[in-house]
Write an enzyme that holds these catalytic residues in place. Sequence first.
Site, PDB file in Angstrom:
ATOM      1  N   ASP A 299       1.703 125.151  40.856  1.00  0.00           N
ATOM      2  CA  ASP A 299       0.955 125.932  40.064  1.00  0.00           C
ATOM      3  C   ASP A 299       1.442 126.384  38.813  1.00  0.00           C
ATOM      4  OD1 ASP A 299       2.630 127.766  41.191  1.00  0.00           O
ATOM      5  OD2 ASP A 299       0.901 128.713  42.033  1.00  0.00           O
ATOM      6  N   ASN A 300       2.599 125.813  38.462  1.00  0.00           N
ATOM      7  CA  ASN A 300       3.364 126.625  37.196  1.00  0.00           C
ATOM      8  C   ASN A 300       4.214 125.349  36.743  1.00  0.00           C
ATOM      9  OD1 ASN A 300       6.526 127.093  38.148  1.00  0.00           O
ATOM     10  ND2 ASN A 300       5.402 127.437  39.631  1.00  0.00           N
TER      11      ASN A 300
ATOM     12  N   CYS B 279       0.149 145.635  16.094  1.00  0.00           N
ATOM     13  CA  CYS B 279      -0.889 146.378  15.031  1.00  0.00           C
ATOM     14  C   CYS B 279      -2.228 146.148  15.485  1.00  0.00           C
ATOM     15  CB  CYS B 279      -0.491 146.270  13.753  1.00  0.00           C
ATOM     16  SG  CYS B 279      -0.836 144.332  13.348  1.00  0.00           S
TER      17      CYS B 279
ATOM     18  N   LYS C 268       1.915 128.583  54.665  1.00  0.00           N
ATOM     19  CA  LYS C 268       1.134 127.655  54.259  1.00  0.00           C
ATOM     20  C   LYS C 268       1.670 126.379  54.684  1.00  0.00           C
ATOM     21  CE  LYS C 268      -1.109 129.426  50.144  1.00  0.00           C
ATOM     22  NZ  LYS C 268      -1.345 129.227  48.603  1.00  0.00           N
TER      23      LYS C 268
ATOM     24  N   ALA D 115      -4.026 124.163  47.372  1.00  0.00           N
ATOM     25  CA  ALA D 115      -5.273 123.251  47.193  1.00  0.00           C
ATOM     26  C   ALA D 115      -5.020 122.049  47.045  1.00  0.00           C
ATOM     27  CB  ALA D 115      -5.925 123.952  46.205  1.00  0.00           C
TER      28      ALA D 115
ATOM     29  N   ARG E 163     -10.943 126.813  49.088  1.00  0.00           N
ATOM     30  CA  ARG E 163     -10.491 125.652  48.419  1.00  0.00           C
ATOM     31  C   ARG E 163      -9.458 124.884  48.972  1.00  0.00           C
ATOM     32  NH1 ARG E 163      -8.327 129.902  46.009  1.00  0.00           N
ATOM     33  NH2 ARG E 163      -6.249 129.737  45.203  1.00  0.00           N
TER      34      ARG E 163
ATOM     35  N   ASP F 102       6.680 124.884  50.848  1.00  0.00           N
ATOM     36  CA  ASP F 102       5.983 126.206  50.207  1.00  0.00           C
ATOM     37  C   ASP F 102       6.353 127.293  50.743  1.00  0.00           C
ATOM     38  OD1 ASP F 102       3.622 127.476  49.175  1.00  0.00           O
ATOM     39  OD2 ASP F 102       2.675 125.923  48.780  1.00  0.00           O
TER      40      ASP F 102
END
Length: 1016
Positions: A524-525, A580, A476, A427, A463, A452
């Site tokens: 994106d990370n 738990c 891409k 994007a 987008r 990419d």
Amino acid sequence: PSSGHTMSEHAAIDEGFYSRQLYVLGHDAMQMMAAARVLIAGLGGLGVEIAKNVVLSGVGVVTVQDEEHTRWTDLSSQFFLKESHLGQNRATCSVQELSALNPHVRVTAHTGPLDEDLLKKFEVVVLTDSSLDDQMRFGDFCHSHQIKFIVADTRGLCGQLFCDFGERFEVLDQTEEMPASAMIQAVSQGNPGRVDCTDDQPHGFPNGTKVSFSDVHGMTELNSIDPVEITVLSPQSFSICDTSAFSEYKRGGLVTEVKQPCKTISETLLDYSLLQTTDYGKIARIETLHLAFQALHIFVKTKQRLPHIWSQSDANELLDVVRELNKSAKLEQLDEDAVRNLSYTAQGDLAPINAFIGGLAAQEVIKACSRKFIPLQQWLCFDALECLPQGKSEFTGTRYAGQIAVFGPAFQEKLQRQKYLLVGAGAIGCELLKNFALIGLGSGEGHITVTDMDFIERSNLNRQFLFRSQDIGKPKSEVAARAVREMNPQMKITAHLNRMDPDSEEVYGYDFFEDLDGVAAALDNVEARVYLDGRCIQHQKPLLEGGTQGTKGSTLVVVPLLTESYGPATSNSNDAIPLCTLKNFPHHIKHTLQWARDQFEGLFKQTPENVNLFLRDLQFVDQTLGRGDAEALHVLGAVSDSLEGMTSGGQSPANFEDCVRWARCKWESLYNNDICQLLHCFPPNQVTPTGLQFWTGSKRCPHPLTFDPNNVTHMGYVVAAANLYGQIYGIPGTRDVNYIRGILETVSVPPFTPNSSLRIHLTDAEMQDNENEKSRLEELKGKLASPSLRSSAMRMYPIDFEKDDDRNFHMDYIVAASNLRAENYDIPAADHLQSKGIVGRIIPAIATTTAAVAGLMCVELYKLIMGQRDISSYRTASINLAVQYLVMSQPCLPPHFKVRCNGGVLRQCRSGFSFGYGQKCCSCIKGCCDDRGSCDFRCRTGVPDMSSPLCTKNLVLPQLAMNLVSQHVCAYCQIFHTYVFYNLLAKAQHCPVSDCIHTDIISPRGLMLCWVGSFS
């Protein structure tokens, strides 16, 4: 003329296409948008940016109005116009490209003038490149007819935005976040009453928030009162209304933020006090520019033209008008330089400024159509005048004319010589490439490399506007590169399909980075960002970084030797859920979703994988026994049951009917039997040894469910579970609910009796202290040792969870399993979309934020290419378009390090030498000759730079005369660092002991120095 695809205004929302945007807006808002009609007047660079974002968002009908014909200046920022369109109507030339962005939106063009009859057809009207008279006339008309009215304008490096949504406009949802909620620990009887929340996390309510109560036991009056305003007392407590007459609080309860409807402030168009500040370092400038835009309208009306480029007389005349307006505005301080600079560059047309203002304006359109998020109240003014070069510019008849009018031809040539790497073509990457093409980055002697590794999916189309439906499945980077070459045939761009990580350093090595002028990150990370940041630090290359999450966005510019870097990744375990809690005490939907996800992994992936390991590895049982009794019992028991047929007491099905029986019994075990066992161990009235109620605070008292074949969620679980269970055994299933319901009539569910000797763990620590099950393990070991069991068993088929395929039963199972457990514990359920977002950790995304962030990144790109060295010129940004939170600030300086070398002596390097581009270390070497003290220096890129002493008495010249090697002793080498300082990469390995010898390399290619040591 019109083009596009008709769409029913009440058609279902296409979740595949709007996937990420739905997590921002939700179904209700999207439905309202699908029924809305929007008019966008003016289709220059700003108008097309707004139109592009609005069409991508899914508004039902978009009409673009423009009477102008294409000129050279339009090519600077109107990305759907080409040289072949010169002389043609801008709207007509653009409507087909706009329509191709979204098959669910009908796009039409209107080439006639604006009038009231046209405006009546729309719910939202946007004016761009309009006169002040038109803004006032049409604004008054729209206000009186309840038409939402937006004005957007850009001039050179400045832009402004205005919104008037009328007096009756109501916001249904103010912010992007889900309503905050907290578990109640106690409520006092008093005036005011005090509410204490559980101490596992702060309640997070701002002072003055209105809240509602639910599931409160004892003081049940709270459950039925109207939303009440709170006064925050502490992170875990707040006061409310008078509770002295209410019943005594017993236990439980949830307090939830209430998002109140609000009305937009609707004043007059010329109310200059409603001005939002985005940069607190520019308050006087922004206030002045707000007046200067009005003065510019008066100037144009009088002269019938914009001020001439860099005309001193026109600038003085505009300043006189501003001074006259200020007699009414009464600003204490006028920034006269800002007025002059606006005059000098008013004829400029810059893609990054249009992208930023266009993103903001389109978000206001979405707010107007969906009634979600708070509208701008009411003016916003933005500038990037710090980009302005010293010296005059000129107007030329080229595709970059609008940019040259601001920066001049010399800067344009420099732009075209740039060599940049763009990492990521998603994007933000698409928006950056569009901007690069419009400004001409690398279009001369320069070059753009984009990499990419991802391929285009349908959900990207909403987008990532360079992609179309026919591109699905293609790389891409390649499709994006082709698209921008069509946008600007002068672009020189190469597409790669590589991941940016250590494995690709053969491609992106020393020579590659040394040839670059800069890097842009559209990742994106965090891990990839940190890695790329490190590479840029090594090679001292500037880095542009941006990111988005829904309506939130941020930008960062890293300037070598000047600003702080992105920095290392930080671990954050705050989101970890105690075992738990998952197993017995959930109190939030994310707990039940994680539990359902764990169920999926255990039943349909881990157990089949363990069965297959058992069948091919004779040591599997012994290896599993070595992992501890508790885990071995769980793993080997599941393997044994999976291999033994149902007729023999196991769980291996012979047909799909057996899968349905297994699913029904599993339902009974999870949602009835396990809950009954938990309540047997801890009854609803259980009291702790300290006299407190056991089931209180974050411990919600559950209740068992009774299976109902007519309940959609109950049947949904059985259908999904049966089909998935069949898949791991290679048995085909069915979605026929009636058929499955018929099988259920034949299923006999075994009765359940609670086990009084069973112990349920209250904490994770107790869960680690499991009782030995030696006899059961020995029994399993003997059973699994049977040769006949191994020889007769068949291979199983583990299932990898995939959230995006709605036909595979994966999310069907997760949603049903989670909501049933939520029903056990009276936790509000989550629908399919919400569940998918939480389980899949999906990052919400919308085109408006992406466009705005990319625009701000390219504003900083201008400054980098100019070579600005004043840190006050640069800006980092943090934005939230949902609430028009827009803050620009100066980047941080890098940290200051103290270096301790042998002897432990700290002092300043005698030479005081600080390295920059192309400088050599000879001065520092001589200044610190035979000195084993230390060097106190400033790191200008996030890590220490090369101002470090070198012990020259240990310099030796090896046989390879091309290298100069130094060895010295570092007595404090707790952390072993290597810093690359000019031309050569040197590698280091961690040194675990002190008094170690390290090797530094000085390269004749540029006299490079690596310092090795530790920080004090």
